[in-house]
Design a protein around this motif. Structure first.
Motif, PDB file in Angstrom:
ATOM      1  N   ARG A  66       0.816  -1.221   0.000  1.00 31.01           N
ATOM      2  CA  ARG A  66       0.000   0.000   0.000  1.00 31.01           C
ATOM      3  C   ARG A  66       0.847   1.268   0.000  1.00 31.01           C
ATOM      4  NH1 ARG A  66      -3.098   1.175   4.240  1.00 31.01           N
ATOM      5  NH2 ARG A  66      -1.826   0.072   5.766  1.00 31.01           N
ATOM      6  N   PHE A  67       1.974   1.236   0.695  1.00 27.30           N
ATOM      7  CA  PHE A  67       2.849   2.401   0.802  1.00 27.30           C
ATOM      8  C   PHE A  67       4.107   2.192  -0.029  1.00 27.30           C
ATOM      9  CE2 PHE A  67       1.532   3.973   5.334  1.00 27.30           C
ATOM     10  CZ  PHE A  67       0.209   3.943   4.954  1.00 27.30           C
ATOM     11  N   THR A  68       4.625   3.288  -0.565  1.00 22.72           N
ATOM     12  CA  THR A  68       5.879   3.248  -1.309  1.00 22.72           C
ATOM     13  C   THR A  68       6.762   4.403  -0.868  1.00 22.72           C
ATOM     14  OG1 THR A  68       4.778   2.268  -3.245  1.00 22.72           O
ATOM     15  CG2 THR A  68       6.957   3.250  -3.572  1.00 22.72           C
ATOM     16  N   ILE A  69       7.978   4.075  -0.453  1.00 22.51           N
ATOM     17  CA  ILE A  69       8.946   5.113  -0.095  1.00 22.51           C
ATOM     18  C   ILE A  69       9.890   5.311  -1.271  1.00 22.51           C
ATOM     19  CG2 ILE A  69      10.549   3.480   0.997  1.00 22.51           C
ATOM     20  CD1 ILE A  69      11.182   5.707   3.049  1.00 22.51           C
ATOM     21  N   SER A  70      10.249   6.560  -1.520  1.00 24.25           N
ATOM     22  CA  SER A  70      11.183   6.866  -2.591  1.00 24.25           C
ATOM     23  C   SER A  70      11.995   8.089  -2.185  1.00 24.25           C
ATOM     24  CB  SER A  70      10.449   7.110  -3.906  1.00 24.25           C
ATOM     25  OG  SER A  70       9.572   8.215  -3.800  1.00 24.25           O
ATOM     26  N   ARG A  71      13.065   8.328  -2.921  1.00 30.58           N
ATOM     27  CA  ARG A  71      13.899   9.487  -2.626  1.00 30.58           C
ATOM     28  C   ARG A  71      14.357  10.126  -3.920  1.00 30.58           C
ATOM     29  NH1 ARG A  71      18.508   7.467   1.080  1.00 30.58           N
ATOM     30  NH2 ARG A  71      19.352   9.579   0.744  1.00 30.58           N
ATOM     31  N   ASP A  72      14.507  11.443  -3.863  1.00 33.43           N
ATOM     32  CA  ASP A  72      15.041  12.216  -4.972  1.00 33.43           C
ATOM     33  C   ASP A  72      16.280  12.920  -4.443  1.00 33.43           C
ATOM     34  OD1 ASP A  72      15.675  14.059  -6.945  1.00 33.43           O
ATOM     35  OD2 ASP A  72      13.589  14.448  -7.456  1.00 33.43           O
TER      36      ASP A  72
END
Length: 117
Positions: A66-72
């Motif tokens: 359900r959740f997605t972590i990402s980084r820029d």
């Protein structure tokens, strides 16, 4: 001065989505594992998701799928995309930064997420 500034919290109906952002300054962002914790009154702070410097992710079982972590790294920002939200996801969500060369973590001020049934 180190700052982690969260945004994107709010009130949403069950089944809805929110995207949290955490903008970091004053740290070597690329060298930090970033993550999100959440806390509700009377409960221990719970680790929700982490993302390493290499992009590896980890999630607590209750949010997997359900959740997605990402980084820029270009924007020094970490995100938490939250879909199919449930009332039990209601909490204050905190961003944190951790580095192997530092004995302490940095924390944001938190952002409230409220999911109504």
């Amino acid at each position: 001065q180190v700052q982690l500034v969260e945004s994107g919290g709010g009130l949403v109906q069950a089944g809805g989505s929110l995207r949290l952002s955490c903008a970091a300054s004053g740290i070597a962002f690329n060298s930090n594992t970033m993550g999100w914790y959440r806390q509700t009154p009377g409960k221990q702070r719970e680790l929700v998701a982490t993302i390493t410097t290499g992009g590896s992710t980890n999630y607590v079982d209750s949010v997997k799928g359900r959740f997605t972590i990402s980084r820029d790294n270009a924007k020094n920002t970490v995100y938490l995309q939250m879909n199919s939200l449930k009332p039990e996801d209601t909490a204050v969500y905190y961003c944190y930064a951790r580095a192997s060369y530092r004995s302490y973590d940095y924390w944001g001020q938190g952002t409230q997420v409220t999911v109504s049934s």
